[in-house]
Design an enzyme around this catalytic site. Structure first.
Site: not given
Length: 339
Positions: A76-77, A81, A98, A132
């Site tokens: 995620g962001s 995170g 990640e 991403c």
């Protein structure tokens, strides 16, 4: 048959897998779980190895806080995170993060532009800029920038926008209305800072937006340094290899980077300790699309976690160093004798 039963019982006792998708993608989660269930069933493994949980932040928060969840893998962001990482670390749980990536392609003076243009289009326009590993910055040697920009603008104008299930359409919709607003805000901010919209910059309809190229902004402006999850590409000039590496590395994330060059010295410096500081370092290919099968993940605020690749499974194991004495003697460290 008995070995199969023993293996199944071992998995049932010791292994439980749960995963939760985004609140906006519940049907995708169900579809993926059905695929996984077929694989488990074909291999006579219990379905409980991969269980789906749907819900919002409250459900995710419960998973993060629960000490029975030995390992949390979060994609995620960066902002989310950091919250997940802090909570899991506070209970000494294991983490795989990640997170975001403000990825760049660097273009050296000897780059093959016939390869570069389709690579940039794929990496920055594909999936409507919502990977991403999407290319968000293009760092171009100053001697080539007047040639690269027009060629990319021409390519962007040929991109068909629409339903991605229709053959020929290359750019689908943004995921949410919030993503559309982020796109509009970034375009407005770019203009206010003196940036030039070379192509795109408009909402077509609904959640469909035009892939956009922006020039004229400093490489270290807040807007360029900030990841916007939309098909916006910032093009900035560089003086040479060292300058390109410095610009590539100045963002807070370190997921994927690529360089286009035919110079062996540049190539090996790029992938070395003094080169790109990202987890994925590519040469003459885009920042996305080639990482499947490799250790996927990045450095800095990208989180440091790795998924896929030959070592990924090790992160889901409990590691133990075992020493077995099969003799009748008891050797002691430093030669100590207690007899």
């Amino acid at each position: 048959l008995q070995a199969s039963k023993d293996r199944k019982q071992w998995y049932q006792r010791r292994v439980r897998g749960m995963w939760k998708g985004a609140p906006t993608t519940p049907l995708t989660g169900v579809a993926c779980t059905r695929l996984i269930a077929d694989v488990l069933d074909a291999n006579k493994l219990p379905g409980g190895l991969s269980g789906l949980i749907s819900g919002g932040a409250d459900v995710g928060g419960a998973m993060v806080d629960d000490a029975r969840v030995n390992l949390v893998s979060f994609t995620g962001s960066c902002q989310a995170g950091k919250q997940v990482g802090t909570k899991v670390q506070s209970r000494m749980g294991k983490l795989i993060l990640e997170l975001g990536g403000n990825n760049a392609i660097s273009v050296m003076e000897d780059a093959d532009l016939s390869m570069l243009v389709p690579a940039v289009c794929f990496a920055s326009v594909g999936t409507a800029g919502q990977r991403c590993t999407t290319t968000r910055r293009l760092i171009v040697h100053k001697s080539l920038i007047d040639e690269v920009v027009p060629r990319l603008v021409s390519a962007y104008k040929q991109v068909k926008i629409g339903d991605p299930l229709v053959k020929g359409n290359l750019c689908g919709p943004l995921h949410t209305t919030a993503a559309v607003e982020a796109y509009k805000d970034a375009i407005s901010e770019a203009k206010s800072l003196g940036g030039k919209i070379e192509v795109g910059g408009n909402v077509v309809e609904g959640r469909y937006v035009e892939p956009t190229i922006v020039t004229g902004l400093p490489h270290d402006s807040d807007l360029v340094m900030r990841e916007t999850f939309a098909p916006i590409l910032y093009i900035v000039p560089c003086e040479g290899f060292e300058d390109a590496v410095a610009i590539n590395n100045e963002v807070s994330q370190g997921l994927s980077s690529s360089i286009f060059t035919t110079n062996p010295e540049y190539i090996f410096r790029w992938v070395g300790a003094g080169g790109a500081d990202s987890g994925i370092c590519n040469v003459n290919i885009p920042t996305n699309g080639a990482e499947i099968g490799g250790a996927f993940g990045g450095e800095k605020e990208t989180g440091g976690g790795r998924e896929s690749g030959s070592d990924a499974w090790k992160q889901y194991c409990r590691r133990a160093t075992c020493t077995i004495n099969y003799s009748k003697d008891l050797p002691l460290a430093q030669g100590i004798d207690f007899s």
